[in-house]
Motif scaffolding. Structure first.
Motif, short mmCIF file in Angstrom:
data_model
loop_
_atom_site.label_atom_id
_atom_site.label_comp_id
_atom_site.label_asym_id
_atom_site.label_seq_id
_atom_site.Cartn_x
_atom_site.Cartn_y
_atom_site.Cartn_z
N GLU A 1 0.84 -1.20 0.00
CA GLU A 1 0.00 0.00 0.00
C GLU A 1 0.87 1.25 0.00
N GLN A 2 0.46 2.23 -0.80
CA GLN A 2 1.15 3.53 -0.80
C GLN A 2 0.13 4.64 -0.97
N HIS A 3 0.44 5.78 -0.37
CA HIS A 3 -0.46 6.94 -0.45
C HIS A 3 0.32 8.16 -0.92
N MET A 4 1.24 7.95 -1.85
CA MET A 4 2.03 9.05 -2.39
C MET A 4 1.49 9.54 -3.72
N GLY A 5 0.37 8.96 -4.16
CA GLY A 5 -0.18 9.35 -5.45
C GLY A 5 0.54 8.75 -6.63
N HIS A 6 1.42 7.78 -6.35
CA HIS A 6 2.15 7.12 -7.43
C HIS A 6 1.20 6.22 -8.22
N ARG A 7 1.30 6.29 -9.54
CA ARG A 7 0.40 5.48 -10.37
C ARG A 7 1.12 4.33 -11.06
N ALA A 8 2.40 4.10 -10.69
CA ALA A 8 3.13 2.91 -11.14
C ALA A 8 3.54 2.13 -9.90
N MET A 9 3.28 0.84 -9.91
CA MET A 9 3.65 -0.01 -8.78
C MET A 9 4.30 -1.29 -9.30
N TYR A 10 5.21 -1.80 -8.51
CA TYR A 10 6.10 -2.86 -8.98
C TYR A 10 6.21 -3.96 -7.93
N TRP A 11 6.36 -5.19 -8.40
CA TRP A 11 6.79 -6.29 -7.53
C TRP A 11 8.17 -6.74 -7.97
N TYR A 12 9.04 -6.91 -6.97
CA TYR A 12 10.38 -7.43 -7.18
C TYR A 12 10.58 -8.64 -6.29
N LYS A 13 11.47 -9.51 -6.74
CA LYS A 13 11.94 -10.65 -5.94
C LYS A 13 13.43 -10.45 -5.71
N GLN A 14 13.87 -10.64 -4.47
CA GLN A 14 15.29 -10.47 -4.18
C GLN A 14 15.81 -11.67 -3.39
N LYS A 15 16.78 -12.33 -3.99
CA LYS A 15 17.49 -13.41 -3.32
C LYS A 15 18.69 -12.82 -2.59
N ALA A 16 19.20 -13.58 -1.63
CA ALA A 16 20.31 -13.11 -0.81
C ALA A 16 21.51 -12.74 -1.68
N LYS A 17 22.09 -11.58 -1.39
CA LYS A 17 23.30 -11.09 -2.06
C LYS A 17 23.10 -10.82 -3.54
N LYS A 18 21.86 -10.61 -3.95
CA LYS A 18 21.54 -10.31 -5.34
C LYS A 18 20.76 -9.00 -5.42
N PRO A 19 20.74 -8.36 -6.57
CA PRO A 19 19.90 -7.16 -6.72
C PRO A 19 18.43 -7.55 -6.85
N PRO A 20 17.53 -6.60 -6.63
CA PRO A 20 16.11 -6.88 -6.86
C PRO A 20 15.88 -7.28 -8.32
N GLU A 21 15.01 -8.24 -8.50
CA GLU A 21 14.69 -8.75 -9.83
C GLU A 21 13.23 -8.43 -10.14
N LEU A 22 12.99 -7.68 -11.19
CA LEU A 22 11.64 -7.23 -11.51
C LEU A 22 10.74 -8.40 -11.88
N MET A 23 9.52 -8.38 -11.31
CA MET A 23 8.53 -9.41 -11.64
C MET A 23 7.39 -8.80 -12.46
N PHE A 24 6.73 -7.80 -11.90
CA PHE A 24 5.55 -7.20 -12.53
C PHE A 24 5.58 -5.69 -12.38
N VAL A 25 4.95 -5.02 -13.37
CA VAL A 25 4.75 -3.58 -13.31
C VAL A 25 3.29 -3.28 -13.61
N TYR A 26 2.69 -2.47 -12.75
CA TYR A 26 1.36 -1.93 -13.01
C TYR A 26 1.50 -0.43 -13.25
N SER A 27 0.86 0.04 -14.32
CA SER A 27 0.84 1.45 -14.61
C SER A 27 -0.62 1.87 -14.75
N TYR A 28 -1.05 2.82 -13.95
CA TYR A 28 -2.46 3.23 -13.92
C TYR A 28 -3.37 2.02 -13.75
#
Lengths: 110, 113
Positions: B24-51
């Motif tokens: 949940e966010q209340h910053m008025g952002h209209r793009a939201m993302y899910w990432y998966k992050q394994k140990a010692k790795k960068p976040p890995e993009l899963m999904f993007v929602y726009s509007y």
């Protein structure tokens, strides 16, 4: 294909020293270059960011240096403190989700 | 409010369970993302929602099902996960087409047993 290359993978710095982490990117369309700091068990937190129209940005002890012609940017942490020990990720984007570097694990020792 | 709030913070689930992660966010952002992050790795993009519409699915297995009920909420429904799906799941938000202020939540630490 990794579009943002980050080095070093790990870094040990004495308290009070300067920590330097470097990133290189390939996509010349990128126009936003943030650095994130991540502590164990927490999400990445935006530390500082730069756009390519400036060569340097400073916020407190943290400075980004940007070299557009070389397609490189770096994070400098002045007067490094044990509390700065964390993993640092550089990233880049242009109107798209961020592309992350592989991260640098920084340890600041007393 | 400049936060992205994720619940639960920790989740242990069996391979036959169904569970959901919430963001949940209340910053008025209209793009939201899910990432998966394994140990010692960068976040890995899963999904993007726009509007509130799914705009990017990074070839994520169907056992992960995202949902964006409104501009402030993002869910990730989990079903029949595998032990290798154990990771830190991060939600993030931003203004579409403007990544300044791209903000992450603290994540949900998921363990599949």
């Amino acid at each position: 294909q990794q579009q943002v290359k980050q080095s070093p993978q790990s870094l040990i710095v004495q308290k009070g020293g300067i920590s330097i982490i470097n990133c290189a990117y390939e996509n010349t369309a990128f126009d936003y270059f943030p650095w994130y700091q991540q502590f164990p068990g927490k999400g990445p937190a935006l530390l500082i960011a730069i756009r390519p129209d400036v060569s340097e940005k400073k916020e407190g002890r943290f400075t980004i240096s940007f070299n557009k012609s070389a397609k490189q940017f770096s994070l400098h942490i002045m007067d490094s403190q044990p509390g700065d020990s964390a993993t640092y990720f550089c990233a880049a984007s242009k109107n798209t989700p961020l592309v992350f570097g592989k991260g640098t694990r920084l340890s600041v020792i007393a | 409010d400049t936060e992205v709030t994720q619940t639960p913070k920790h989740l242990v689930m069996g391979m036959t369970n169904k569970k959901s992660l919430k963001c949940e966010q209340h910053m008025g952002h209209r793009a939201m993302y899910w990432y998966k992050q394994k140990a010692k790795k960068p976040p890995e993009l899963m999904f993007v929602y726009s509007y509130e519409k799914l705009s990017i699915n990074e070839s994520v297995p169907s056992r992960f099902s995202p949902e964006c009920p409104n501009s402030s909420l993002l869910n990730l429904h989990l079903h029949a996960l595998q032990p290798e799906d154990s990771a830190l799941y991060l939600c993030a938000s931003s203004h579409p087409g403007n990544n300044y202020g791209y903000t992450f939540g603290s994540g949900t630490r998921l363990t599949v047993v």
